[in-house]
Design a protein around this motif. Structure first.
Motif, short mmCIF file in Angstrom:
data_model
loop_
_atom_site.label_atom_id
_atom_site.label_comp_id
_atom_site.label_asym_id
_atom_site.label_seq_id
_atom_site.Cartn_x
_atom_site.Cartn_y
_atom_site.Cartn_z
N ALA A 59 0.82 -1.21 0.00
CA ALA A 59 0.00 0.00 0.00
C ALA A 59 0.86 1.26 0.00
CB ALA A 59 -0.95 -0.01 1.20
N CYS A 63 0.61 4.23 -2.78
CA CYS A 63 0.25 5.60 -2.43
C CYS A 63 1.31 6.59 -2.89
CB CYS A 63 0.04 5.72 -0.92
SG CYS A 63 -1.44 4.88 -0.32
N ASP A 64 2.56 6.20 -2.77
CA ASP A 64 3.64 7.08 -3.21
C ASP A 64 3.63 7.25 -4.73
OD1 ASP A 64 6.14 8.56 -2.93
OD2 ASP A 64 7.02 6.83 -3.93
N ALA A 68 -2.39 8.90 -2.47
CA ALA A 68 -3.20 8.14 -1.51
C ALA A 68 -4.68 8.18 -1.83
CB ALA A 68 -2.96 8.68 -0.09
N VAL A 71 -5.44 5.91 -4.86
CA VAL A 71 -5.34 4.50 -4.48
C VAL A 71 -6.50 4.11 -3.58
CG1 VAL A 71 -3.95 2.84 -3.17
CG2 VAL A 71 -2.84 4.42 -4.75
N PHE A 72 -6.89 5.00 -2.68
CA PHE A 72 -8.02 4.74 -1.79
C PHE A 72 -9.30 4.48 -2.60
CE2 PHE A 72 -11.72 6.48 0.47
CZ PHE A 72 -11.70 5.73 1.63
N ALA A 112 -4.24 3.16 2.85
CA ALA A 112 -4.40 4.28 1.92
C ALA A 112 -5.33 5.33 2.51
CB ALA A 112 -4.95 3.79 0.57
N ALA A 115 -3.37 7.29 5.13
CA ALA A 115 -2.44 8.19 4.47
C ALA A 115 -3.16 9.40 3.89
CB ALA A 115 -1.67 7.45 3.37
N MET A 116 -4.34 9.17 3.34
CA MET A 116 -5.14 10.25 2.78
C MET A 116 -5.56 11.23 3.86
SD MET A 116 -8.81 9.89 0.85
CE MET A 116 -9.61 9.36 2.38
N THR A 185 1.14 11.74 -2.31
CA THR A 185 0.80 12.21 -0.97
C THR A 185 1.83 13.21 -0.49
OG1 THR A 185 2.04 10.45 0.07
CG2 THR A 185 -0.27 10.00 -0.41
#
Length: 388
Positions: A59, A63-64, A68, A71-72, A112, A115-116, A185
């Motif tokens: 994940a 995300c990178d 994020a 991907v979410f 994700a 991270a978001m 992100t």
């Protein structure tokens, strides 16, 4: 942070949390409908858990690479589509395969989403997010057994998966409108955030604590798999009744979350862990050794959540005591992945033991929790050797 962003996150996490428990009371109906023995339905549960654990480590890289929020949303769409496919399954093999798809979406969804959220708020405000994270991670699994049992009895087991479709579709559409989808992100999750096995291997307390958490998860998920089958098969109970008996366990987990800090301050983490894991093993074994009515079983399930919830929380806190800030994110990924794999392993082992009888399978779940106590005791021994 905009409330709409938080609403999308909470909706997604509630769906993911429900799916960890909503299927268990319906497994007896699933097995009957698909023409297999109750124990043979165990891949429906462990396939989801194993898939979640398998994809979770990537994940950070996703995300990178893609951002994020993006991907979410993709993982939420995959999870929702997998839910719909599960509802359309025509045999056990197709259902297990679709559960893998669903788990692949769910495994990326949680990291994700976090991270978001962290990218959307400044560091000094992130602690406030914890109360919103608790809602889907604690309340949704608590409602899962009751909702799953009721849907299986009132409609069909397929509704345990169909219930995700309107929620997931609405969350995806709302996310496309309110989430920032461009770029990566700003709380950057780079390739080095993947599992730092070489660095963490030197921390024996962390490794043993992770093993203890995985074994405790194995025992708990194994018990949650076996008990609804036994309750329906041997006692002729409905899926709803099985779900209502299990429900107090989740209430005990909620209570444990409020009490664990006070318990550890009063008695110390080591004692809380020892009493909680030992008590959990005894409580898991009781239904195998004695015939209990519905209300004694509900009290027992509440006690399971109360003691085991405090023990596992204390295990996690003490396991991370020696982990530095630079390794925290990667260590948490490893910890959660292994814990999810443990849950899948527990379901598989208990399903094999059902061949010897449901009571034997419950004793296996109790033995797994007892093994968690042994693993954690080894961690304490390591800590005392290093710090006499």
């Amino acid at each position: 942070m905009r409330p709409a962003v938080l609403a999308v996150y909470v909706t997604a996490m509630c769906m993911n949390g429900l799916d960890a428990t909503i299927v268990n009371p319906a497994l007896f109906r699933i097995a009957a409908d698909l023409g297999v023995a109750p124990a043979a339905a165990n891949p429906v549960e462990w396939a989801f858990l194993a898939s979640v654990a398998a994809v979770m480590p990537v994940a950070g890289w996703l995300c990178d690479r893609y951002g994020a929020a993006r991907v979410f949303l993709v993982s939420l769409a995959v999870f929702t589509a997998g839910s719909g496919l599960c509802a359309l399954a025509w045999d056990l093999g197709s259902l297990v395969g679709f559960r893998v798809v669903q788990g692949a979406g769910g495994g990326v969804l949680t990291p994700a989403g976090l991270a978001m959220l962290f990218a959307a708020v400044p560091p000094e405000e992130r602690m406030r997010l914890s109360k919103y994270v608790v809602v889907p991670t604690a309340l949704a699994p608590a409602l899962g057994p009751v909702l799953g049992g009721w849907l299986a009895d009132a409609f069909s087991w397929r509704w345990a998966f169909l219930v995700n479709l309107p929620l997931g579709a609405a969350a995806v559409v709302a996310g496309l409108v309110v989430l920032p989808l461009s770029g990566g992100t700003t709380v950057r999750l780079v390739l080095r955030e993947l599992l730092p096995v070489r660095q963490l291997a030197a921390d024996q307390a962390f490794l043993r604590g992770t093993a203890a958490a995985a074994l405790a998860a194995a025992g708990l998920m194994g018990m949650l798999f076996v008990f609804p089958l036994m309750y329906q098969d041997l006692l002729g109970a409905s899926a709803t009744e099985a779900g209502l008996v299990l429900f107090p366990e989740a209430l005990g987990l909620l209570a444990a979350g409020f009490l664990v800090e006070r318990s550890c301050a009063r008695w110390g983490e080591r004692r809380v862990i020892a009493v909680g894991l030992a008590g959990g093993a005894v409580l898991f074994a009781l239904p195998a050794l004695a015939d209990l009515g519905p209300w004694p079983l509900r009290l027992l399930m509440f006690a399971v959540g109360l003691v085991l919830g405090q023990a596992v929380t204390a295990v996690q806190v003490t396991s991370f005591a020696g982990v530095g800030p630079e390794l925290m994110g990667r260590a948490m990924t490893l910890f959660q992945s292994v814990r999810m794999l443990g849950g899948g392993l527990g379901v598989g082992l208990c399903a094999l033991a059902i061949g010897l009888g449901y009571r034997a399978a419950l004793l296996v779940s109790a033995a797994l929790v007892a093994a968690a106590l042994t693993a954690r005791a080894g961690a304490h021994a390591v800590s005392e050797t290093r710090h006499p």
